[in-house]
Design an enzyme around this catalytic site. Sequence first.
Site, mmCIF file in Angstrom:
data_model
loop_
_atom_site.group_PDB
_atom_site.id
_atom_site.type_symbol
_atom_site.label_atom_id
_atom_site.label_comp_id
_atom_site.label_asym_id
_atom_site.label_seq_id
_atom_site.Cartn_x
_atom_site.Cartn_y
_atom_site.Cartn_z
ATOM 1 N N HIS A 123 2.925 9.505 -12.851
ATOM 2 C CA HIS A 123 2.195 8.236 -12.948
ATOM 3 C C HIS A 123 2.426 7.330 -11.731
ATOM 4 O O HIS A 123 1.651 6.389 -11.523
ATOM 5 C CB HIS A 123 2.600 7.471 -14.203
ATOM 6 C CG HIS A 123 2.190 8.129 -15.479
ATOM 7 N ND1 HIS A 123 0.907 8.560 -15.727
ATOM 8 C CD2 HIS A 123 2.912 8.451 -16.591
ATOM 9 C CE1 HIS A 123 0.840 9.108 -16.928
ATOM 10 N NE2 HIS A 123 2.049 9.070 -17.466
ATOM 11 N N ASP A 160 0.705 17.816 -18.754
ATOM 12 C CA ASP A 160 1.242 16.703 -19.524
ATOM 13 C C ASP A 160 0.111 16.095 -20.351
ATOM 14 O O ASP A 160 -1.052 16.087 -19.930
ATOM 15 C CB ASP A 160 1.805 15.657 -18.568
ATOM 16 C CG ASP A 160 2.615 14.580 -19.253
ATOM 17 O OD1 ASP A 160 3.852 14.636 -19.174
ATOM 18 O OD2 ASP A 160 2.015 13.660 -19.861
ATOM 19 N N HIS A 162 -0.483 13.066 -20.918
ATOM 20 C CA HIS A 162 -0.982 11.877 -20.245
ATOM 21 C C HIS A 162 -1.492 12.257 -18.854
ATOM 22 O O HIS A 162 -0.876 13.067 -18.159
ATOM 23 C CB HIS A 162 0.115 10.819 -20.097
ATOM 24 C CG HIS A 162 0.725 10.406 -21.407
ATOM 25 N ND1 HIS A 162 1.844 11.016 -21.927
ATOM 26 C CD2 HIS A 162 0.360 9.453 -22.298
ATOM 27 C CE1 HIS A 162 2.152 10.442 -23.086
ATOM 28 N NE2 HIS A 162 1.260 9.498 -23.343
ATOM 29 N N ASP A 243 4.596 16.870 -23.884
ATOM 30 C CA ASP A 243 4.285 15.863 -24.891
ATOM 31 C C ASP A 243 2.948 16.078 -25.592
ATOM 32 O O ASP A 243 2.517 15.223 -26.377
ATOM 33 C CB ASP A 243 4.349 14.457 -24.291
ATOM 34 C CG ASP A 243 3.788 14.369 -22.892
ATOM 35 O OD1 ASP A 243 3.209 15.356 -22.404
ATOM 36 O OD2 ASP A 243 3.931 13.299 -22.266
#
Length: 305
Positions: A123, A160, A162, A243
């Site tokens: 991120h 991931d 996200h 995740d």
Amino acid sequence: MRLYTHPACLQHDPGPGHAERPARLRAVLQALDQDRYAALDRVEAPLATREQLLRVHSAAHMERVLASAPATGHHRLDEDTLMSPGSVEAALRAAGANVAAVDAVMNGDCQRAFCAVRPPGHHATRDQAMGFCLFNNIAVAAAHALAVHGLKRVAIADFDVHHGNGTQAIFEREPRVLFVSSHQSPLYPDSGHEDERGSGNIVNGTLSPGAGSHEFRELWDIVLLPRLDAFRPQLVLVSAGFDAHRNDPLADIRLGHEDYAWITERLVTLARTHAGGRLVSTLEGGYDLAALAACASAHVGALMD
């Protein structure tokens, strides 16, 4: 195969109740401390250098992170991203692990490597720490491969749950890097829509809340893996977030550990076909400790096979 980690990565502590806690890395390392992983070549991660960080981050961002660790307690960079006294060394070791792993696979010291490090990275943008991430570890690795090893085609596969907004933003105008991602949408950080294509080198595949193994595997088989194959990467890098597991508290995708073994096997095959087997993976998300341990174990097992 090599495993890069460092005790300093356990000293980054965002505080009580924070999802990105030191226990995450302890769970991964305990899972890999079994007889079936005895053949792993375990190497301590070095510190990333300023030169390595500045290939993907602004000087202002780098200096802000390096200067923000408090003597005691915590310093908040944003709502989700905090620093503790041990955060700077942890972040430098996490990025440094990825650089060292790229050097190792490019120099023929090993074919594949997994970086069991934290804080995660995907991120972090050129100018901003966010989403638990301080430096963008996988981006630092990719830029190092381009600058030092002269590669022309580096692929980053991010599974991931996200979207890796920082990785996409750093490379969206860099045709030597292909970034492909599967992620839940809508979900933090509200990016990664399928019409975001960069200079033709960005491929986003979205999964709706509640999607499971069938949707995940179909997305990779039909959309993402064919794009990777057509790119013919000389090096495969993986942002390995776990995740999207059904038990993870921060998302709503319903994968199991066997799905991570499956995608890892596909990426290893891709690396063998185009990159002489060269693949470097780094830990990103995964916030249910038992699920994280099982998924990381499945991932590393598939890398070793």
